[in-house]
Design a protein around this motif. Sequence first.
Motif, PDB file in Angstrom:
ATOM      1  N   THR A 116       0.841  -1.241  -0.043  1.00 54.57           N
ATOM      2  CA  THR A 116      -0.161   0.035  -0.040  1.00 54.57           C
ATOM      3  C   THR A 116       1.011   1.271  -0.017  1.00 54.57           C
ATOM      4  O   THR A 116       0.820   2.204  -0.695  1.00 54.57           O
ATOM      5  CB  THR A 116      -0.922  -0.058   1.301  1.00 54.57           C
ATOM      6  N   ILE A 139      -6.721  -3.181  -6.136  1.00 61.69           N
ATOM      7  CA  ILE A 139      -6.315  -4.095  -5.498  1.00 61.69           C
ATOM      8  C   ILE A 139      -4.919  -4.349  -5.123  1.00 61.69           C
ATOM      9  O   ILE A 139      -4.116  -4.330  -6.391  1.00 61.69           O
ATOM     10  CB  ILE A 139      -6.935  -5.516  -6.099  1.00 61.69           C
ATOM     11  N   ASP A 142      -1.886  -6.571   0.049  1.00 65.58           N
ATOM     12  CA  ASP A 142      -2.391  -6.831   1.444  1.00 65.58           C
ATOM     13  C   ASP A 142      -3.901  -7.399   1.276  1.00 65.58           C
ATOM     14  O   ASP A 142      -4.514  -7.782   2.007  1.00 65.58           O
ATOM     15  CB  ASP A 142      -2.374  -5.607   2.337  1.00 65.58           C
ATOM     16  N   ASP A 143      -4.361  -6.902  -0.047  1.00 64.73           N
ATOM     17  CA  ASP A 143      -5.661  -7.628  -0.012  1.00 64.73           C
ATOM     18  C   ASP A 143      -5.679  -8.924  -0.872  1.00 64.73           C
ATOM     19  O   ASP A 143      -6.860  -9.655  -0.886  1.00 64.73           O
ATOM     20  CB  ASP A 143      -6.450  -6.775  -1.322  1.00 64.73           C
ATOM     21  N   LEU A 144      -4.717  -9.531  -0.918  1.00 64.57           N
ATOM     22  CA  LEU A 144      -4.720 -10.724  -1.604  1.00 64.57           C
ATOM     23  C   LEU A 144      -3.992 -12.166  -0.942  1.00 64.57           C
ATOM     24  O   LEU A 144      -3.228 -11.742   0.021  1.00 64.57           O
ATOM     25  CB  LEU A 144      -3.738 -10.480  -2.904  1.00 64.57           C
ATOM     26  N   ALA A 153      -6.526 -11.239  -7.800  1.00 63.16           N
ATOM     27  CA  ALA A 153      -6.671  -9.669  -7.899  1.00 63.16           C
ATOM     28  C   ALA A 153      -7.655  -9.161  -8.750  1.00 63.16           C
ATOM     29  O   ALA A 153      -8.363  -8.345  -8.482  1.00 63.16           O
ATOM     30  CB  ALA A 153      -5.181  -9.232  -8.238  1.00 63.16           C
ATOM     31  N   LEU A 156     -11.294  -9.941  -7.907  1.00 63.00           N
ATOM     32  CA  LEU A 156     -11.621  -9.053  -6.763  1.00 63.00           C
ATOM     33  C   LEU A 156     -12.141  -7.662  -7.404  1.00 63.00           C
ATOM     34  O   LEU A 156     -13.067  -7.045  -7.146  1.00 63.00           O
ATOM     35  CB  LEU A 156     -10.666  -8.656  -5.716  1.00 63.00           C
ATOM     36  N   GLN A 160     -15.587  -5.920  -7.417  1.00 60.37           N
ATOM     37  CA  GLN A 160     -15.834  -4.685  -6.712  1.00 60.37           C
ATOM     38  C   GLN A 160     -16.633  -3.500  -7.715  1.00 60.37           C
ATOM     39  O   GLN A 160     -17.414  -2.591  -7.276  1.00 60.37           O
ATOM     40  CB  GLN A 160     -14.669  -3.889  -6.076  1.00 60.37           C
TER      41      GLN A 160
END
Length: 231
Positions: A116, A139, A142-144, A153, A156, A160
């Motif tokens: 991030t 994405i 840290d989202d994965l 990725a 997602l 969204q």
Amino acid sequence: MSLDAIFFGGIGAISECADLDRTAWNGAFRAQGLDWDWNWDTYQSLVSTRDARSPVQRYAARRGETTNVDAVERTQARLFAAMLAEGLPLRPGVADVIRMAARRGLKLGLVSRSATEPVRAMLKATARARGGVGFDVAILRDDLTHLPPHPEAYQLALAQLGVEPMAALAIVDTPAAAQAAAAAGIPTLGFPGVLARSGGVGVPGRGGEVMVLSPADIDAAWRRSLRPAAE
């Protein structure tokens, strides 16, 4: 069917920052007391791979050493973000494509293996060049649970935005990003950066490959990608 979304498959598809990334790794090694130094060939071999492990893990294993991978990665992310904050030009044609997306009401997404902190710094450093146009979804690492070339990725990002895979186009600068987008069913346009080119690696994409982006390239690549599905 219409084109509803454009995904940039990594910060390298927006701005050329591979050498800054390598410099930040070497700075992190020194800060952590390691006598490692990645030249360009070493760096290219470590990051241009399907292996989802950290390049630090792979390099330590190669040397038969152990290190605090998390500490090295946190230090690298902090140094990389500081370098990016000093200013960063967009890659050729990126500004034109982003402005086109804003005019046409297309969704914009960023899908990246990066953490991030450096992504936030990159977006801040390029905000003026992007005309203040933001991304509708981002994405990041840290989202994965699974990193590219796994399609998680992109899956997602599609969910969204509420966009079907074939109504999107991914602009990808590495083979891993291209494979991840394709596995999610998203048409792709190869836009290889210096990292891929230095390794003699093409970026496979049903929509072809370009060195300079343009709105016309986006539309043409998306239409080309639809042909196999229609046939």
